[in-house]
Design a protein around this motif. Structure first.
Motif, mmCIF file in Angstrom:
data_model
loop_
_atom_site.group_PDB
_atom_site.id
_atom_site.type_symbol
_atom_site.label_atom_id
_atom_site.label_comp_id
_atom_site.label_asym_id
_atom_site.label_seq_id
_atom_site.Cartn_x
_atom_site.Cartn_y
_atom_site.Cartn_z
ATOM 1 N N MET A 29 0.847 -1.202 0.000
ATOM 2 C CA MET A 29 0.000 0.000 0.000
ATOM 3 C C MET A 29 0.873 1.239 0.000
ATOM 4 O O MET A 29 1.970 1.244 0.557
ATOM 5 N N SER A 65 -5.162 0.241 -3.599
ATOM 6 C CA SER A 65 -5.174 1.372 -2.669
ATOM 7 C C SER A 65 -4.726 2.642 -3.360
ATOM 8 O O SER A 65 -3.881 2.618 -4.245
ATOM 9 N N ALA A 68 -2.996 5.049 1.737
ATOM 10 C CA ALA A 68 -3.609 4.599 2.993
ATOM 11 C C ALA A 68 -3.299 5.518 4.169
ATOM 12 O O ALA A 68 -3.716 5.254 5.281
ATOM 13 N N GLY A 111 -9.600 2.380 -3.884
ATOM 14 C CA GLY A 111 -9.066 1.823 -2.639
ATOM 15 C C GLY A 111 -9.040 2.886 -1.551
ATOM 16 O O GLY A 111 -9.565 3.983 -1.715
ATOM 17 N N PRO A 112 -8.418 2.579 -0.416
ATOM 18 C CA PRO A 112 -8.418 3.523 0.706
ATOM 19 C C PRO A 112 -7.722 4.851 0.391
ATOM 20 O O PRO A 112 -6.608 4.861 -0.142
ATOM 21 N N LYS A 134 -13.540 -1.697 -1.961
ATOM 22 C CA LYS A 134 -12.229 -1.365 -1.377
ATOM 23 C C LYS A 134 -12.099 0.137 -1.105
ATOM 24 O O LYS A 134 -11.269 0.564 -0.308
ATOM 25 N N THR A 135 -12.899 0.953 -1.801
ATOM 26 C CA THR A 135 -12.729 2.410 -1.732
ATOM 27 C C THR A 135 -13.422 3.003 -0.510
ATOM 28 O O THR A 135 -14.637 2.869 -0.348
#
Length: 707
Positions: A29, A65, A68, A111-112, A134-135
């Motif tokens: 990530m 990601s 993160a 993603g994050p 995932k987001t």
């Protein structure tokens, strides 16, 4: 000298749009590191010099990601608040430079996008995110005792409004794509397959005029008038103070930063200054320790070097509250099929409804599509016999706390399931070796102790008896992790770890009650100390009858210090089981069920309530017994390390996270001080306060739990 590989690369397109890709080498990530400031500056220099670039998309090179967050480990290098403040200012300047660019800048989020990752997106002119599970987008710094330090406290309120921004930052709440779109945090939310194409379209636009959030008339009056804002911030401080009880400084500082930034550019200076101060607080240091500990634990197997077996299908015995909760996390988190067995069809229906009720709430709040809910519910099936058990890999037993019944369950599974099936018992008090005593395959019997409610409580105790195989331990740890739990491996024995350290704490609270201390004062003392619920209220929540069952088992196995006060017997004789039958220490009727004490308890126990002790005295007496027992558990190798003991107490019983757990708390108090206070109370209340041998030895050797 080895050349440092940049985390950033620039791709130029023929249409004049450039794509800046972040891909931190060697990591799964992206996280922002201090050394990236120079790398980003180089890329921005190049973009600004190139007149052919008409727009910029910032995207991630990672498949799952965006960014993160910031690399929290870099804060350990800060020796002063000024050092941490300088880090914040560096981040602010970098992101301000992006915001000031003359070309449109778009964040393409998949993603994050958390913490510094969202702050990076906030300084862009547009944000487009993928409609993917995932987001998620959020500013969770408060959970580390910090605040967003790279402009987040300033940009987020301007974008989505003061109230929504304050809620996000004060709670660490993370938004799903559709929520983010609804709240104005992103400009578009699209399928992942077309994310880059849409982001490129936005980058081809001219830089937008910042209009601010769309607010209702009421919210305009609150957020855009001096009187309204004063009221808003005053109420926020009151509510925050009531929630944190002064134990967490970060929420108050977040409010200060938001207020400082309203209609002013001073907010950035306030943000950097308070960020620097918070980094150096003991509360943030302990919360960051917890973060590192849990991150480290995710990389571990139950037994070093032993890989887990594959689990493809599971079963749960018992359709009660625990069984329903276990089935839910297995299907929804682990994504595994669950066969629920109960002797009654009503029990199966109850367990199914448990999952349905939780999932339909997510659908109504638009956290989840209805099709996803149906997919998860389809993983649950039920039976009143053992049909469908022939190919089950792991069975979790959640029946009544009765040894002969649990032994019968083991025999039934050995008869109806495959030879490799693991039998995991959710007992809270019965030693696992007793449950496995008549098993044909004792190496596959293990304890897997969840905490109620299962869908919310993050801890699971994995309890191996002496005959449990290493593969069974590793497989069970891996399975618990797939369920979204933080598992700790615990040695077999009465009470295991969490209930063992909780029992003396609860018993002492009951002793203080029998001495005449009002129930609400006892609970308030421990709430002020930092627990999420007071011991008297906890007794009602868990069930007075459950406490009464566990205490004799602990006393028999561990000695007289676990003897429960006679109050239990008097309460049960009056059919007071707590919340479950709406009759306990608190009232469960009227407009505020569970809020007011049932004063008839005092006459039942033969006491006249009067406040005699300070809140500090009450908390100290209860806590010292918990700390002492935790030290004994470590000395007896019930837990593998102080780290596991701290995580177990925080995630299992809500030990105040800002204190770091029982072992870090003892280190901060000083072991010598802990022993001295135990001896003080030993002189007043007897040998239940006798300091653990290990603590005395640590004083003699001048040792701490964490060197």
């Amino acid at each position: 000298m080895t050349e440092v590989t940049s985390a950033f690369s620039l791709e130029r397109r023929d249409d004049g749009i450039a794509v800046l890709i972040m891909d931190v080498p060697g990591e799964s990530m992206n996280t922002l590191k201090a050394e990236f400031a120079e790398q980003i500056a180089e890329q921005l220099d190049e973009i600004e010099k190139d007149n052919s670039i008409k727009g910029l998309v910032i995207a991630s090179g990672k498949p799952s990601s965006f960014v993160a967050g910031a690399d929290i480990s870099m804060l350990a290098g800060c020796e002063s608040a000024q050092d941490a403040e300088a880090l914040s200012r560096s981040g602010q300047q970098m992101f301000q430079r992006i915001e000031d660019m003359k070309i449109p800048v778009v964040a393409a989020i998949h993603g994050p996008a958390l913490g510094g990752g969202l702050e990076l997106a906030l300084c862009c002119h547009y944000r487009v995110c993928s409609l993917d599970d995932k987001t998620v987008l959020g500013l969770p710094e408060v959970q580390l005792g910090l605040l967003p330090g790279s402009g987040g406290t300033q940009r987020l309120p301007r974008l989505i409004g003061i109230q929504k921004a304050m809620t996000m930052m004060l709670t660490g709440k993370q938004l799903r794509p559709k929520q983010a779109l609804r709240d104005g945090l992103v400009d578009d939310a699209v399928p992942h397959s077309i994310l880059m194409a849409v982001a490129l379209e936005y980058a081809a636009k001219r830089k937008p005029k910042r209009e601010g959030p769309k607010l209702s008339l009421v919210n305009k009056a609150l957020e855009r008038t001096p009187f309204g804002r004063n009221f808003l911030f005053s109420q926020a401080r009151k509510q925050t103070s009531a929630r944190t009880r002064g134990n967490y400084p970060a929420p108050e500082r977040i409010i200060d930063c938001i207020e400082a930034g309203v209609g002013s550019s001073n907010g950035y200076q306030t943000e950097a200054r308070y960020f620097g101060q918070l980094v150096m607080t003991p509360e943030s240091r302990q919360l960051r320790n917890i973060f590192f500990a849990t991150t480290e634990m995710k990389k571990e197997t139950g037994v070093a070097g032993v890989k887990p077996a594959k689990i493809a299908k599971t079963a749960v015995l018992g359709g009660g509250l625990m069984g329903g909760g276990i089935a839910y996390v297995t299907a929804s988190k682990a994504g595994l099929p669950v066969r629920i067995k109960d002797i009654r069809s009503e029990g199966i229906a109850h367990a199914m409804k448990y999952s349905y009720d939780l999932l339909i709430k997510k659908v109504k709040r638009r956290f989840m599509r209805k099709s996803e809910m149906q997919k998860q519910l389809s993983l649950l099936t039920g039976t009143t016999d053992y049909s469908g058990f022939a190919d089950v890999d792991l069975v979790i037993e959640a029946v009544f706390e009765d040894l002969s019944l649990k032994q019968q369950m083991v025999a039934d599974i050995e008869q109806h399931a495959r030879q490799s099936t693991i039998f995991a018992t959710n007992t809270s008090s019965i030693p696992i070796n007793q449950i496995a005593a008549k098993a044909e395959r004792p190496e596959q019997v293990i304890g897997l102790h969840y905490f109620s409610p299962v869908d919310k409580m993050p801890l699971a105790e994995v309890i191996a008896h002496t005959g449990t195989s290493d593969e069974t331990i590793s497989t069970t740890v891996d399975f618990a992790r797939r369920q979204g739990k933080t598992p700790i491996v615990v040695k077999d024995g009465a009470g295991f770890y969490v209930n063992r350290i909780l029992a003396p704490y609860m018993n002492e609270a009951a002793c203080i009650l029998l001495a005449g201390e009002p129930i609400e004062q006892i609970d308030k003392a421990l709430l002020n100390f930092g627990f999420p619920v007071g011991p008297m209220k906890l007794l009602d929540e868990v069930g007075i009858d459950i406490g009464a069952k566990i205490s004799p088992i602990l006393e028999k196995e561990l000695g007289e210090r676990f003897r429960a006060p006679e109050a239990f017997e008097k309460l049960l004789a009056d059919d007071r089981k707590g919340k479950k039958n709406k009759k306990g220490l608190y009232l469960y009727s009227g407009r505020k069920p569970g809020k007011d004490v049932d004063d008839s308890v005092y006459s039942l126990l033969g006491i006249s309530p009067a406040q005699k002790f300070s809140h500090d005295q009450i908390a100290e007496r209860c806590l010292l017994l918990m700390l002492n027992e935790a030290a004994m558990c470590l000395a007896e190798e019930v837990i593998r390390s102080p780290r596991d003991g701290d995580i177990g107490a925080i995630f299992g019983i809500g030990f105040p996270p800002f204190l770091g757990g029982p072992f870090r708390y003892m280190d901060s108090l000083g072991i010598k001080h802990v022993v001295a206070r135990l001896e003080h109370y030993q002189g007043l209340y007897g040998d239940k306060f006798a300091p653990a041998k290990v603590l005395k030895e640590m004083v003699e050797q001048d040792k701490t739990f964490y060197s």
